[in-house]
Design a protein around this motif. Structure first.
Motif, PDB file in Angstrom:
ATOM      1  N   GLN A  12     -32.873 -38.794  -3.650  1.00 40.42           N
ATOM      2  CA  GLN A  12     -31.897 -37.952  -2.981  1.00 40.42           C
ATOM      3  C   GLN A  12     -32.546 -37.296  -1.776  1.00 40.42           C
ATOM      4  N   PRO A  13     -31.801 -37.116  -0.712  1.00 37.31           N
ATOM      5  CA  PRO A  13     -32.377 -36.487   0.473  1.00 37.31           C
ATOM      6  C   PRO A  13     -32.761 -35.035   0.173  1.00 37.31           C
ATOM      7  N   ILE A  14     -33.798 -34.582   0.865  1.00 38.63           N
ATOM      8  CA  ILE A  14     -34.274 -33.218   0.679  1.00 38.63           C
ATOM      9  C   ILE A  14     -33.359 -32.264   1.445  1.00 38.63           C
ATOM     10  N   THR A  15     -33.011 -31.199   0.783  1.00 38.79           N
ATOM     11  CA  THR A  15     -32.135 -30.228   1.434  1.00 38.79           C
ATOM     12  C   THR A  15     -32.939 -29.350   2.376  1.00 38.79           C
ATOM     13  N   ARG A  16     -32.238 -28.646   3.227  1.00 39.05           N
ATOM     14  CA  ARG A  16     -32.888 -27.767   4.198  1.00 39.05           C
ATOM     15  C   ARG A  16     -33.685 -26.673   3.494  1.00 39.05           C
ATOM     16  N   VAL A  17     -33.147 -26.149   2.407  1.00 34.86           N
ATOM     17  CA  VAL A  17     -33.817 -25.090   1.653  1.00 34.86           C
ATOM     18  C   VAL A  17     -35.126 -25.613   1.059  1.00 34.86           C
ATOM     19  N   GLU A  18     -35.087 -26.835   0.516  1.00 29.33           N
ATOM     20  CA  GLU A  18     -36.297 -27.424  -0.051  1.00 29.33           C
ATOM     21  C   GLU A  18     -37.356 -27.668   1.030  1.00 29.33           C
ATOM     22  N   ARG A  19     -36.913 -28.145   2.214  1.00 28.55           N
ATOM     23  CA  ARG A  19     -37.850 -28.357   3.324  1.00 28.55           C
ATOM     24  C   ARG A  19     -38.520 -27.057   3.733  1.00 28.55           C
ATOM     25  N   GLU A  20     -37.735 -25.993   3.837  1.00 29.98           N
ATOM     26  CA  GLU A  20     -38.284 -24.690   4.227  1.00 29.98           C
ATOM     27  C   GLU A  20     -39.244 -24.155   3.166  1.00 29.98           C
TER      28      GLU A  20
END
Length: 90
Positions: A12-20
């Motif tokens: 699954q693609p990484i969400t913006r929150v997970e990237r941050e």
């Protein structure tokens, strides 16, 4: 052994929150690594200076003109002796 397509789930693609969050953790880990490296460098420098002072004290305490033979000097001397042919050998 054959794999069926049902066993593999797409990532699954990484969400913006997970990237941050990952970015923040990487920054904290990088700061910790730098701190650890600086501590190791300071400990090394302190030990180096201590050993240097001990060596200077030993050299100052030894009588002048007497040099201690290092392993390399002894090895070179033994090698030199080994290459000289014995008397009467031609």
């Amino acid at each position: 052994m054959n794999k069926t397509t049902g066993d593999i789930q797409p990532s699954q693609p990484i969400t913006r929150v997970e990237r941050e969050a990952r970015k923040a953790f990487r920054q904290v880990e990088a700061k910790q690594a730098i701190t650890d490296h600086d501590a190791a460098r300071k400990a090394f420098a302190k030990n180096y200076e201590r050993l240097k002072a001990e060596r200077a004290a030993r050299e100052a305490a030894s009588p002048p003109g007497i040099k201690t033979k290092t392993k390399s000097r002894v090895a070179a001397k033994n090698l030199k002796k080994a290459r000289i042919p014995p008397p009467g050998f031609t």
